[in-house]
Design an enzyme around this catalytic site. Structure first.
Site, PDB file in Angstrom:
ATOM      1  N   GLN A 102      -6.233   2.365   5.235  1.00 22.86           N
ATOM      2  CA  GLN A 102      -6.443   3.782   5.594  1.00 22.86           C
ATOM      3  C   GLN A 102      -6.143   4.705   4.411  1.00 22.86           C
ATOM      4  O   GLN A 102      -6.909   5.628   4.127  1.00 22.86           O
ATOM      5  CB  GLN A 102      -5.557   4.152   6.800  1.00 22.86           C
ATOM      6  N   ASP A 108      -3.973 -11.408  -3.286  1.00 22.50           N
ATOM      7  CA  ASP A 108      -2.911 -11.519  -2.287  1.00 22.50           C
ATOM      8  C   ASP A 108      -1.619 -11.091  -2.972  1.00 22.50           C
ATOM      9  O   ASP A 108      -1.168 -11.750  -3.919  1.00 22.50           O
ATOM     10  CB  ASP A 108      -2.808 -12.976  -1.797  1.00 22.50           C
ATOM     11  N   TYR A 159       9.630  -2.944  10.963  1.00 21.25           N
ATOM     12  CA  TYR A 159       8.949  -2.124   9.945  1.00 21.25           C
ATOM     13  C   TYR A 159       9.941  -1.135   9.318  1.00 21.25           C
ATOM     14  O   TYR A 159      10.043  -1.015   8.092  1.00 21.25           O
ATOM     15  CB  TYR A 159       7.807  -1.395  10.643  1.00 21.25           C
TER      16      TYR A 159
HETATM   17  P1  NAD Z   1      -3.479  -0.298   6.258  1.00 26.45           P
HETATM   18  O1  NAD Z   1      -2.995  -1.347   7.203  1.00 26.45           O
HETATM   19  O2  NAD Z   1      -4.606   0.581   6.679  1.00 26.45           O
HETATM   20  O3  NAD Z   1      -3.915  -0.969   4.876  1.00 26.45           O
HETATM   21  C1  NAD Z   1      -3.163  -1.992   4.274  1.00 26.45           C
HETATM   22  C2  NAD Z   1      -4.110  -2.776   3.380  1.00 26.45           C
HETATM   23  O4  NAD Z   1      -3.355  -3.823   2.785  1.00 26.45           O
HETATM   24  C3  NAD Z   1      -5.262  -3.442   4.145  1.00 26.45           C
HETATM   25  O5  NAD Z   1      -6.504  -3.137   3.563  1.00 26.45           O
HETATM   26  C4  NAD Z   1      -4.965  -4.931   4.041  1.00 26.45           C
HETATM   27  O6  NAD Z   1      -6.133  -5.746   3.941  1.00 26.45           O
HETATM   28  C5  NAD Z   1      -4.150  -4.980   2.762  1.00 26.45           C
HETATM   29  N1  NAD Z   1      -3.299  -6.159   2.705  1.00 26.45           N
HETATM   30  C6  NAD Z   1      -2.625  -6.746   3.723  1.00 26.45           C
HETATM   31  N2  NAD Z   1      -1.992  -7.836   3.273  1.00 26.45           N
HETATM   32  C7  NAD Z   1      -2.242  -7.930   1.955  1.00 26.45           C
HETATM   33  C8  NAD Z   1      -1.870  -8.850   0.956  1.00 26.45           C
HETATM   34  N3  NAD Z   1      -1.111  -9.919   1.238  1.00 26.45           N
HETATM   35  N4  NAD Z   1      -2.319  -8.651  -0.298  1.00 26.45           N
HETATM   36  C9  NAD Z   1      -3.116  -7.589  -0.600  1.00 26.45           C
HETATM   37  N5  NAD Z   1      -3.518  -6.687   0.320  1.00 26.45           N
HETATM   38  C10 NAD Z   1      -3.085  -6.870   1.582  1.00 26.45           C
HETATM   39  O7  NAD Z   1      -2.218   0.549   5.823  1.00 26.45           O
HETATM   40  P2  NAD Z   1      -2.178   2.089   5.357  1.00 26.45           P
HETATM   41  O8  NAD Z   1      -2.149   2.913   6.579  1.00 26.45           O
HETATM   42  O9  NAD Z   1      -3.196   2.329   4.328  1.00 26.45           O
HETATM   43  O10 NAD Z   1      -0.708   2.149   4.737  1.00 26.45           O
HETATM   44  C11 NAD Z   1      -0.465   1.861   3.383  1.00 26.45           C
HETATM   45  C12 NAD Z   1       1.024   1.963   3.143  1.00 26.45           C
HETATM   46  O11 NAD Z   1       1.486   3.261   3.525  1.00 26.45           O
HETATM   47  C13 NAD Z   1       1.884   0.969   3.919  1.00 26.45           C
HETATM   48  O12 NAD Z   1       2.972   0.565   3.126  1.00 26.45           O
HETATM   49  C14 NAD Z   1       2.394   1.773   5.085  1.00 26.45           C
HETATM   50  O13 NAD Z   1       3.628   1.304   5.538  1.00 26.45           O
HETATM   51  C15 NAD Z   1       2.551   3.147   4.460  1.00 26.45           C
HETATM   52  N6  NAD Z   1       2.494   4.220   5.468  1.00 26.45           N
HETATM   53  C16 NAD Z   1       1.329   4.473   6.133  1.00 26.45           C
HETATM   54  C17 NAD Z   1       1.308   5.472   7.110  1.00 26.45           C
HETATM   55  C18 NAD Z   1       0.065   5.783   7.887  1.00 26.45           C
HETATM   56  O14 NAD Z   1       0.130   6.578   8.844  1.00 26.45           O
HETATM   57  N7  NAD Z   1      -1.098   5.228   7.528  1.00 26.45           N
HETATM   58  C19 NAD Z   1       2.470   6.197   7.382  1.00 26.45           C
HETATM   59  C20 NAD Z   1       3.646   5.877   6.704  1.00 26.45           C
HETATM   60  C21 NAD Z   1       3.634   4.896   5.723  1.00 26.45           C
HETATM   61  C1  AKB Z   2       3.037   3.686  11.853  1.00 26.29           C
HETATM   62  O1  AKB Z   2       2.822   4.282  12.930  1.00 26.29           O
HETATM   63  O2  AKB Z   2       3.503   2.547  11.756  1.00 26.29           O
HETATM   64  C2  AKB Z   2       2.752   4.430  10.575  1.00 26.29           C
HETATM   65  C3  AKB Z   2       3.984   5.085  10.063  1.00 26.29           C
HETATM   66  C4  AKB Z   2       4.399   6.383  10.589  1.00 26.29           C
HETATM   67  O3  AKB Z   2       4.642   4.522   9.223  1.00 26.29           O
HETATM   68  N1  AKB Z   2       1.687   5.359  10.813  1.00 26.29           N
END
Ligand code: NAD
Ligand code: AKB
Length: 318
Positions: A12, A52, A142
């Site tokens: 995302q 990976d 998490y």
């Molecule tokens: P997401 O799940 O949409 O994307 C994660 C990506 O990582 C995916 O494309 C997946 O294929 C890839 N991935 C998974 N395992 C992998 C591996 N072993 N090697 C390489 N790639 C791998 O997550 P996101 O929403 O884009 O979030 C990214 C980061 O931001 C995360 O650390 C998440 O905790 C943090 N975060 C996101 C949000 C949110 O609302 N989206 C909020 C707080 C924190």
């Molecule tokens: C989740 O809901 O896990 C994420 C975050 C707030 O870290 N969107």
């Protein structure tokens, strides 16, 4: 000369962050990497590597051979998925971070971005206007992994001078890529169901208030933090960041302003207790003071943009 690697670029945040980094640095200087075999369509305008993050040697080789200066480490399991796979979530969320921190310690990287989350807070944290520094007793796998990650980031900065920067993102709302397994995902799904003319079944209760942010604000914050002069970075664990906050009932009412027959029902599941353990609003005054953060999107703004842009075809694509 900056050359960046975004690991977890197909998710995302990554799909939007890579595009912005390529605009800034030139396509060839922003390499996207993800576990996914196929490069996501939106990232085809520049280099893509299947990687990976748990393959430490492969990650080291790319970073050293490609002379990468900055890594954005986004690969992780999010809150709801992590509760279903706790052992793997701990492994993925921690091991990749150590690989990158160690490379920076060895001098191969100048800077790291690693995202934390509002999930670092727990049921004993003050819920409203949660301060930067406060009680933190996360009750999810998490959240525990993010809190541990924050401590390690600060440790690597203090002991080894690693320039690692981080934001505690709230729930992020976007239309380019579907979210991946979070508790705040309802606030994205709701737009697709509204567009399809379906009644939306919400997995949280109507009055569950959570901190949220439109993706454009989150990307801008990330770029600003990474470009801020080093002497402006006073927090080496992770910065609180606030966009807006709302309940499922409030976002549904805002959608009804545009889609008058939109209906929502509440059917809370295991994600309710995760959401209840998190803050309802965030005090981000430190980010404002240190590097000039200010949000641009209110609930009203993000509802307008989301309803204009969500493409329901995404729901049936891989
Ligand atoms: P997401 O799940 O949409 O994307 C994660 C990506 O990582 C995916 O494309 C997946 O294929 C890839 N991935 C998974 N395992 C992998 C591996 N072993 N090697 C390489 N790639 C791998 O997550 P996101 O929403 O884009 O979030 C990214 C980061 O931001 C995360 O650390 C998440 O905790 C943090 N975060 C996101 C949000 C949110 O609302 N989206 C909020 C707080 C924190
Ligand atoms: C989740 O809901 O896990 C994420 C975050 C707030 O870290 N969107």
């Amino acid at each position: 000369m900056r050359k960046v690697l975004v690991i977890g670029a197909g998710g995302q945040i990554g799909t939007e962050l890579v595009i912005r980094l390529r605009e800034k640095l030139g396509s060839e200087n922003a390499i996207a990497a993800d576990l996914k075999a196929d490069c996501p369509a939106s990232l085809k305008g520049g280099p893509y590597i299947q990687m990976d993050v748990l393959d430490r040697e492969a990650v080291r080789k790319v970073i050293i051979d490609q002379k990468i200066t900055e890594v954005y480490l986004l690969a992780a399991l999010l809150s709801a998925t992590a509760e279903k796979h706790p052992d793997f979530a701990w492994k993925l969320n921690m091991d990749g971070l150590f690989t990158i921190l160690d490379l920076a310690k060895e001098g191969y990287l100048k800077k790291i971005f690693w995202p934390s989350s509002i999930a670092v807070f727990g049921p004993t944290t003050p819920k409203e206007n949660t301060p930067q520094r406060t009680v933190m007793e996360p009750s999810t796998v998490y959240g525990i992994s993010k809190q541990a990650g924050e401590r390690w980031c600060e440790y690597y900065y203090d002991k080894f001078g690693v320039d690692v920067r981080s934001i505690r993102y709230p729930g992020l709302i976007s239309y380019t890529t579907l979210p991946g397994g979070g508790t705040t995902d309802y606030a994205v799904d709701i737009f697709y169901q509204a567009k399809l003319g379906n009644k939306f079944s919400c997995f949280l209760k109507e009055d569950t208030r959570l901190p949220m942010m439109f993706m454009e604000d989150a990307i801008r914050a990330t770029l600003n933090l990474m470009e801020a002069p080093i002497d402006k970075i006073g927090i080496r664990s992770s910065y609180n960041l606030s966009g807006c906050d709302f309940t499922p009932e409030e976002i549904a009412n805002e959608i009804k302003e545009h889609v008058s027959d939109f209906e929502i029902a509440y059917d809370p599941d295991y994600r309710q207790s995760i959401a209840e353990s998190w803050p309802s609003s965030i005090d981000d005054s430190q980010a404002r003071e240190d590097w000039g953060w200010k949000e641009e999107y209110s609930l009203k703004d993000l509802v307008n943009v989301m309803l204009e842009n969500v493409n329901v075809d995404l729901l049936t694509q891989d």
